[in-house]
Design a protein around this motif. Structure first.
Motif, PDB file in Angstrom:
ATOM      1  N   ASN A  48       0.815  -1.218   0.000  1.00 22.59           N
ATOM      2  CA  ASN A  48       0.000   0.000   0.000  1.00 22.59           C
ATOM      3  C   ASN A  48       0.845   1.263   0.000  1.00 22.59           C
ATOM      4  N   TYR A  49       1.949   1.223   0.719  1.00 18.49           N
ATOM      5  CA  TYR A  49       2.774   2.424   0.818  1.00 18.49           C
ATOM      6  C   TYR A  49       3.278   2.868  -0.556  1.00 18.49           C
ATOM      7  N   GLU A  50       3.492   1.919  -1.454  1.00 19.56           N
ATOM      8  CA  GLU A  50       3.931   2.275  -2.798  1.00 19.56           C
ATOM      9  C   GLU A  50       2.838   3.044  -3.539  1.00 19.56           C
ATOM     10  N   PHE A  51       1.579   2.676  -3.299  1.00 20.13           N
ATOM     11  CA  PHE A  51       0.468   3.430  -3.893  1.00 20.13           C
ATOM     12  C   PHE A  51       0.435   4.855  -3.338  1.00 20.13           C
ATOM     13  N   PHE A  52       0.628   4.988  -2.017  1.00 20.63           N
ATOM     14  CA  PHE A  52       0.601   6.306  -1.399  1.00 20.63           C
ATOM     15  C   PHE A  52       1.720   7.188  -1.945  1.00 20.63           C
ATOM     16  N   GLU A  53       2.887   6.606  -2.111  1.00 22.08           N
ATOM     17  CA  GLU A  53       4.022   7.351  -2.661  1.00 22.08           C
ATOM     18  C   GLU A  53       3.711   7.831  -4.073  1.00 22.08           C
ATOM     19  N   GLY A  54       3.079   6.954  -4.854  1.00 19.59           N
ATOM     20  CA  GLY A  54       2.744   7.325  -6.228  1.00 19.59           C
ATOM     21  C   GLY A  54       1.766   8.479  -6.292  1.00 19.59           C
ATOM     22  N   MET A  55       0.738   8.462  -5.442  1.00 15.06           N
ATOM     23  CA  MET A  55      -0.248   9.546  -5.429  1.00 15.06           C
ATOM     24  C   MET A  55       0.379  10.852  -4.955  1.00 15.06           C
ATOM     25  N   CYS A  56       1.213  10.774  -3.937  1.00 12.18           N
ATOM     26  CA  CYS A  56       1.867  11.976  -3.419  1.00 12.18           C
ATOM     27  C   CYS A  56       2.784  12.601  -4.475  1.00 12.18           C
ATOM     28  N   THR A  57       3.475  11.749  -5.222  1.00 10.84           N
ATOM     29  CA  THR A  57       4.358  12.245  -6.283  1.00 10.84           C
ATOM     30  C   THR A  57       3.564  13.003  -7.335  1.00 10.84           C
ATOM     31  N   GLN A  58       2.418  12.466  -7.730  1.00 10.43           N
ATOM     32  CA  GLN A  58       1.598  13.141  -8.734  1.00 10.43           C
ATOM     33  C   GLN A  58       1.052  14.465  -8.205  1.00 10.43           C
ATOM     34  N   ILE A  59       0.676  14.495  -6.946  1.00 10.95           N
ATOM     35  CA  ILE A  59       0.167  15.744  -6.360  1.00 10.95           C
ATOM     36  C   ILE A  59       1.262  16.804  -6.330  1.00 10.95           C
ATOM     37  N   PHE A  60       2.452  16.424  -5.918  1.00  7.96           N
ATOM     38  CA  PHE A  60       3.551  17.391  -5.870  1.00  7.96           C
ATOM     39  C   PHE A  60       3.914  17.887  -7.263  1.00  7.96           C
ATOM     40  N   ASP A  61       3.771  17.029  -8.260  1.00  4.87           N
ATOM     41  CA  ASP A  61       4.035  17.467  -9.637  1.00  4.87           C
ATOM     42  C   ASP A  61       3.060  18.573 -10.042  1.00  4.87           C
ATOM     43  N   MET A  62       1.800  18.445  -9.643  1.00  8.89           N
ATOM     44  CA  MET A  62       0.808  19.476  -9.981  1.00  8.89           C
ATOM     45  C   MET A  62       1.014  20.752  -9.158  1.00  8.89           C
ATOM     46  N   PHE A  63       1.590  20.624  -7.991  1.00 11.78           N
ATOM     47  CA  PHE A  63       1.881  21.814  -7.178  1.00 11.78           C
ATOM     48  C   PHE A  63       2.912  22.724  -7.843  1.00 11.78           C
ATOM     49  N   GLN A  64       3.621  22.200  -8.831  1.00 14.72           N
ATOM     50  CA  GLN A  64       4.608  23.014  -9.542  1.00 14.72           C
ATOM     51  C   GLN A  64       3.947  24.151 -10.321  1.00 14.72           C
ATOM     52  N   HIS A  65       2.630  24.028 -10.569  1.00 13.82           N
ATOM     53  CA  HIS A  65       1.903  25.038 -11.338  1.00 13.82           C
ATOM     54  C   HIS A  65       1.169  26.023 -10.421  1.00 13.82           C
ATOM     55  N   THR A  66       1.649  26.170  -9.199  1.00 15.80           N
ATOM     56  CA  THR A  66       0.968  27.005  -8.205  1.00 15.80           C
ATOM     57  C   THR A  66       0.733  28.424  -8.696  1.00 15.80           C
ATOM     58  N   ASN A  67       1.749  29.039  -9.264  1.00 17.15           N
ATOM     59  CA  ASN A  67       1.622  30.447  -9.692  1.00 17.15           C
ATOM     60  C   ASN A  67       0.539  30.626 -10.749  1.00 17.15           C
ATOM     61  N   PHE A  68       0.462  29.685 -11.676  1.00 15.22           N
ATOM     62  CA  PHE A  68      -0.584  29.765 -12.701  1.00 15.22           C
ATOM     63  C   PHE A  68      -1.956  29.530 -12.078  1.00 15.22           C
ATOM     64  N   CYS A  69      -2.059  28.540 -11.203  1.00 18.18           N
ATOM     65  CA  CYS A  69      -3.348  28.193 -10.601  1.00 18.18           C
ATOM     66  C   CYS A  69      -3.911  29.320  -9.746  1.00 18.18           C
ATOM     67  N   LYS A  70      -3.034  30.148  -9.203  1.00 15.81           N
ATOM     68  CA  LYS A  70      -3.487  31.242  -8.349  1.00 15.81           C
ATOM     69  C   LYS A  70      -4.255  32.310  -9.133  1.00 15.81           C
ATOM     70  N   GLN A  71      -4.137  32.282 -10.453  1.00 14.16           N
ATOM     71  CA  GLN A  71      -4.763  33.310 -11.276  1.00 14.16           C
ATOM     72  C   GLN A  71      -6.270  33.118 -11.428  1.00 14.16           C
ATOM     73  N   THR A  72      -6.749  31.902 -11.205  1.00 20.52           N
ATOM     74  CA  THR A  72      -8.178  31.644 -11.378  1.00 20.52           C
ATOM     75  C   THR A  72      -8.742  30.927 -10.162  1.00 20.52           C
ATOM     76  N   ARG A  73     -10.026  31.165  -9.902  1.00 18.53           N
ATOM     77  CA  ARG A  73     -10.698  30.503  -8.792  1.00 18.53           C
ATOM     78  C   ARG A  73     -10.781  28.998  -9.031  1.00 18.53           C
ATOM     79  N   LEU A  74     -11.006  28.609 -10.291  1.00 18.04           N
ATOM     80  CA  LEU A  74     -11.131  27.199 -10.636  1.00 18.04           C
ATOM     81  C   LEU A  74      -9.883  26.417 -10.239  1.00 18.04           C
TER      82      LEU A  74
END
Length: 217
Positions: A48-74
């Motif tokens: 299970n821990y390998e699944f958790f690591e995989g999901m966390c990695t994908q979430i952190f990858d999307m956090f790289q777009h923080t500055n762009f995401c801050k521009q819209t409420r969506l």
């Protein structure tokens, strides 16, 4: 960028759903989670821990777009949902770590080695989440209350590594030392510290029910 973020989120949802098909730990009620994790086989915990690591990695990858995401409420809402997911995954991961540390003295050599990697990754993830969560809460002004994260005693990982290495050479004589170290590793861990806080504020921030409000007008 809209398409890139949307595709990344779509892939994350697919991975999340596939994980739910392989383990039901993500859908267990909070109050029953600790007991449910304790009933898992060690092999399932380590898987299970390998699944958790995989999901966390994908979430952190999307956090790289923080500055762009801050521009819209969506996309601000997207970051909010991902942060909430990350905290929930961390909570479940936390329960798995506690369970495997409780079993540490009884694990065979192969399981001990895997558990050591799992624990090291968990400690690294804890630091990464603390840093990222605080930054996101500040940038977006999210109404999220963070839990007291696990804070291991300095040097314990090195001690654990020594114990694991000694277990390979002397499986019979390392049991007492393994028990002592696993007890220290569990110090500061509290399964019950994760409780829902400020739910009204979070619901107010996340306007996912905006369509229902419009239909009622």
């Amino acid at each position: 960028m809209y398409m890139e973020i949307s595709k990344a989120y779509s892939n994350y949802i697919k991975y999340y759903m596939n994980t739910c098909l392989k383990t039901d730990m993500l859908t267990k009620p909070r109050k029953k989670l600790s007991d449910e994790v304790r009933t898992l086989r060690t092999a399932d915990i380590l898987r299970n821990y390998e699944f958790f690591e995989g999901m966390c990695t994908q979430i952190f990858d999307m956090f790289q777009h923080t500055n762009f995401c801050k521009q819209t409420r969506l996309f601000s809402n997207l970051i909010f949902m991902l942060l909430k997911d990350l905290m929930e995954i961390y909570r479940i991961y936390y329960n798995h770590i506690t369970a495997v540390l409780e079993r540490f003295p009884t694990l065979n050599v192969t399981e001990v080695q895997k558990a050591l990697v799992m624990y090291q990754n968990f400690v690294n993830l804890t630091e990464a989440i603390k840093n990222k969560a605080n930054k996101l809460i500040y940038i977006f002004n999210f109404p999220i209350t963070l839990p007291d994260f696990y804070n291991p005693e300095k040097g314990l990982i090195d001690t654990l590594r020594v114990v694991v290495n000694s277990a390979k050479e002397d499986a019979a004589g390392s049991g007492a030392k393994m028990k002592e170290v696993s007890s220290k590793l569990r110090a500061g861990m509290n399964r019950e510290q994760y409780s829902e806080k400020d739910q009204d504020m979070e619901a107010f921030y996340f306007d996912c029910n905006v369509l229902e409000k419009l239909e009622g007008q």
